[in-house]
Write a protein that holds these residues in place. Sequence first.
Motif, PDB file in Angstrom:
ATOM      1  N   TRP A   1     -78.481  44.763  -5.415  1.00  0.00           N
ATOM      2  CA  TRP A   1     -78.273  46.027  -4.701  1.00  0.00           C
ATOM      3  C   TRP A   1     -78.515  45.894  -3.194  1.00  0.00           C
ATOM      4  O   TRP A   1     -78.187  46.794  -2.425  1.00  0.00           O
TER       5      TRP A   1
ATOM      6  N   CYS B   1     -72.493  45.729  -4.118  1.00  0.00           N
ATOM      7  CA  CYS B   1     -72.479  45.624  -5.579  1.00  0.00           C
ATOM      8  C   CYS B   1     -72.103  46.975  -6.177  1.00  0.00           C
ATOM      9  O   CYS B   1     -72.163  48.014  -5.516  1.00  0.00           O
TER      10      CYS B   1
ATOM     11  N   GLU C   1     -72.528  49.551  -9.691  1.00  0.00           N
ATOM     12  CA  GLU C   1     -73.611  49.801 -10.628  1.00  0.00           C
ATOM     13  C   GLU C   1     -73.230  50.812 -11.705  1.00  0.00           C
ATOM     14  O   GLU C   1     -72.333  51.633 -11.510  1.00  0.00           O
TER      15      GLU C   1
ATOM     16  N   GLU D   1     -79.943  50.293 -16.415  1.00  0.00           N
ATOM     17  CA  GLU D   1     -79.222  50.050 -15.154  1.00  0.00           C
ATOM     18  C   GLU D   1     -78.538  48.701 -15.246  1.00  0.00           C
ATOM     19  O   GLU D   1     -79.140  47.713 -15.672  1.00  0.00           O
TER      20      GLU D   1
ATOM     21  N   ASN E   1     -76.149  46.081 -12.725  1.00  0.00           N
ATOM     22  CA  ASN E   1     -75.610  45.761 -11.401  1.00  0.00           C
ATOM     23  C   ASN E   1     -74.550  44.683 -11.580  1.00  0.00           C
ATOM     24  O   ASN E   1     -74.789  43.701 -12.290  1.00  0.00           O
TER      25      ASN E   1
ATOM     26  N   VAL F   1     -72.940  50.190  -3.801  1.00  0.00           N
ATOM     27  CA  VAL F   1     -73.560  49.930  -2.509  1.00  0.00           C
ATOM     28  C   VAL F   1     -72.581  49.028  -1.772  1.00  0.00           C
ATOM     29  O   VAL F   1     -72.266  47.939  -2.258  1.00  0.00           O
TER      30      VAL F   1
ATOM     31  N   TYR G   1     -73.319  54.319   0.582  1.00  0.00           N
ATOM     32  CA  TYR G   1     -73.742  54.549  -0.791  1.00  0.00           C
ATOM     33  C   TYR G   1     -72.778  55.538  -1.434  1.00  0.00           C
ATOM     34  O   TYR G   1     -72.596  56.644  -0.942  1.00  0.00           O
TER      35      TYR G   1
END
Length: 186
Positions: free
Chosen positions: A65, A69, A71, A84, A86, A148, A158
Motif C-alpha cells: 500500500w 496497488c 485492494e 484485506e 493487496n 492507492v 486514494y
Amino acid sequence: MANISMTETALQCHPLSEKGFVNRIALQVDRAEGGRLHIKYVLHGLIDDIHFPKAAQPERTDGLWKDTCFELFCGRGDHGSYVEFNFAPSGQWAAYAFTGYREGMTELPCAPPHINCTAGEGIFEMTVTMDLPESLRTVDVMAGFSAVIADRHGRTAYWALAHSPGKADFHHKDCFALQLEARSAA
C-alpha cells in the motif's frame, strides 16, 4: 451453466487526494460459485506519470500500500471481522485477516491470486482471479474495492467505491459499499 454475478461500477477519488494524474478508475467484479472472484480494475489517466512497481516474483509481500496497488476489503455485514487483499502491478500480493476495525491483524492463509496487467495509451488494466477465504465463500459479503495510486512526482491519490469522513481509510465500514451475493452451482 455456472451461476455468476457481475457488477460494474467506478471508484471515487477521495476529496482530500492529489488530483490530476488519474481521471477515472472503473471496476468490474464477477463472483462465481465457490467464492471465486474475477476482478478487473481499469485506470484511465496519465499512465506515464504513474509510478508502477517493477515486476517481481509473484509472492506474498507486506507494505504494498506504500506504492501503487489495488485492494479488496470484505467481510460479512453482521460481523466486525474482515479480510484485506493487496494486489500490486509488480505481481506481488498480500492478504490479512482482522478481528475488528484495524484490530487483531494476522496473515491470512490463502492461495496466491493470479494477477495480470496491461498498459496502453492512457489506460492501465489489472485483472485478478482469486478465491475468497473458506469462511466467506458461501455467504453474502460486503466489499470495499480501493486503489492507492502514486505518481512519479511524489503525489498519491486514494480511490474507493465510497469514503468515510476525514482522511482516506479503506478499513472503515463506510468503504464496504458493494454487496457480493453468494453463488452456488446451478
